[in-house]
Design a protein around this motif. Sequence first.
Motif, PDB file in Angstrom:
ATOM      1  N   ASP A  24     -17.090 -62.183 -66.968  1.00  0.00           N
ATOM      2  CA  ASP A  24     -16.254 -63.040 -65.842  1.00  0.00           C
ATOM      3  C   ASP A  24     -14.621 -62.767 -65.923  1.00  0.00           C
ATOM      4  O   ASP A  24     -14.216 -62.577 -64.967  1.00  0.00           O
ATOM      5  CB  ASP A  24     -16.813 -64.510 -66.212  1.00  0.00           C
ATOM      6  N   PHE A  25     -14.237 -62.776 -67.137  1.00  0.00           N
ATOM      7  CA  PHE A  25     -12.777 -62.756 -66.961  1.00  0.00           C
ATOM      8  C   PHE A  25     -12.391 -61.325 -66.619  1.00  0.00           C
ATOM      9  O   PHE A  25     -11.427 -61.184 -65.789  1.00  0.00           O
ATOM     10  CB  PHE A  25     -12.263 -63.094 -68.619  1.00  0.00           C
ATOM     11  N   SER A  26     -13.137 -60.300 -66.960  1.00  0.00           N
ATOM     12  CA  SER A  26     -12.620 -59.005 -66.529  1.00  0.00           C
ATOM     13  C   SER A  26     -12.896 -58.763 -64.925  1.00  0.00           C
ATOM     14  O   SER A  26     -11.922 -58.153 -64.512  1.00  0.00           O
ATOM     15  CB  SER A  26     -13.530 -57.897 -67.296  1.00  0.00           C
ATOM     16  N   ASN A  27     -13.857 -59.352 -64.376  1.00  0.00           N
ATOM     17  CA  ASN A  27     -13.900 -59.166 -62.993  1.00  0.00           C
ATOM     18  C   ASN A  27     -12.909 -59.941 -62.219  1.00  0.00           C
ATOM     19  O   ASN A  27     -12.444 -59.280 -61.322  1.00  0.00           O
ATOM     20  CB  ASN A  27     -15.378 -59.677 -62.550  1.00  0.00           C
ATOM     21  N   ALA A  66      -6.986 -49.138 -59.763  1.00  0.00           N
ATOM     22  CA  ALA A  66      -7.359 -50.527 -59.693  1.00  0.00           C
ATOM     23  C   ALA A  66      -8.396 -50.873 -58.394  1.00  0.00           C
ATOM     24  O   ALA A  66      -9.354 -51.793 -59.047  1.00  0.00           O
ATOM     25  CB  ALA A  66      -6.388 -51.473 -59.934  1.00  0.00           C
ATOM     26  N   ASN A  67      -8.008 -50.702 -57.562  1.00  0.00           N
ATOM     27  CA  ASN A  67      -8.944 -51.143 -56.403  1.00  0.00           C
ATOM     28  C   ASN A  67     -10.241 -50.525 -56.497  1.00  0.00           C
ATOM     29  O   ASN A  67     -11.358 -51.509 -56.093  1.00  0.00           O
ATOM     30  CB  ASN A  67      -8.220 -50.790 -54.966  1.00  0.00           C
ATOM     31  N   ARG A  68     -10.359 -49.339 -57.034  1.00  0.00           N
ATOM     32  CA  ARG A  68     -11.633 -48.503 -57.095  1.00  0.00           C
ATOM     33  C   ARG A  68     -12.633 -49.387 -58.208  1.00  0.00           C
ATOM     34  O   ARG A  68     -13.559 -49.777 -57.947  1.00  0.00           O
ATOM     35  CB  ARG A  68     -11.607 -47.163 -57.380  1.00  0.00           C
ATOM     36  N   LEU A  69     -11.904 -49.710 -59.244  1.00  0.00           N
ATOM     37  CA  LEU A  69     -12.392 -50.491 -60.317  1.00  0.00           C
ATOM     38  C   LEU A  69     -12.947 -51.921 -60.053  1.00  0.00           C
ATOM     39  O   LEU A  69     -13.959 -52.262 -60.111  1.00  0.00           O
ATOM     40  CB  LEU A  69     -11.530 -50.686 -61.426  1.00  0.00           C
ATOM     41  N   THR A  70     -12.048 -52.613 -58.892  1.00  0.00           N
ATOM     42  CA  THR A  70     -12.552 -53.648 -58.529  1.00  0.00           C
ATOM     43  C   THR A  70     -13.779 -53.819 -57.503  1.00  0.00           C
ATOM     44  O   THR A  70     -14.438 -54.699 -57.453  1.00  0.00           O
ATOM     45  CB  THR A  70     -11.214 -54.292 -57.882  1.00  0.00           C
TER      46      THR A  70
END
Length: 309
Positions: free
Chosen positions: A45-48, A126-130
Amino acid sequence: MSAFPELRELIASFISKEPPEIHEIRTGTLPELPGSYGQYFTAWDFSNSIVRDYSMNLYQLTRMATDESLSVENVLTVFRTLDPIYSTFLGYNGFPTLAEYADQVGQPADNRGELVDRLATFTEYANRLTAWSHHYFPWDLGEHYRYPANGPAVLPEYTPAPLSVEDPLQRIPVRLTWQPLGVEVDAELYCDLNQQLCMDVLKSLPFTVLQDHAVVSGESMYAWAPLVSVAPTPVRERICDAPVGRLRFSQATGNKVIVQYGPTSETLSSPVLGKVIDSHTDRLAEVGKAVWESTFRSKELIWLTVERL
């Protein structure tokens, strides 16, 4: 020469496959075992939530770096102050590659162009990870937290407001296709409204990216596009005022192409990109329902292709 060529290769590979970091987080296979008392949902939850917040802050720093009233060192100072709050935690919580590149972004830069390129590349990563984190998060937990059936109406009466400025001569036709649904619609980019943004999007075409659904604002779908645009966007529209078929492009929340297929409640204003043609808007409800099921419950992959006609 673009910044971080190895990172650009990772970005390209993550367009079509899940990053290993996301897989380890959601399956509880991180070697560091973050999460109190032997469970990993809280770490997930935190990482997301934090990786998404981090990506949006990185984008704002990218915009700052293009501002010639600010020195390169001023922007780096802001980055070095803000960044560790995010990258140190994320590095511990399953994103070591992100933490390593964050350290490189913060190193002295020879010129503004170098810093902008670093930040834009890192933001796109970072966008792709998101994008993948958003897709695989267990949103179906929301089934346990529904509004009372006899409570007040969630949505106001849906009364979309037309834009006052549209020049048919400056519309560029594109096609959106969703697979494996086999649904396609034609649309137009309104290049008279946000011209530079439209040009940035057109330069990136064609692309195929993972399609996901909004989880807060209503009947709206979004997909993280493979670009980072810092174009000015003078023409914006409240999301709740937009008609069915509206195409938006949200730079600030991840550089996402957004398709509205029904009523929404969010009052935030977002840059206008264009609209699905009227004769094809009736196809969007089918796509929207399938994408909602994919994002919220099944996690089956639906791909959006955007191409110029």
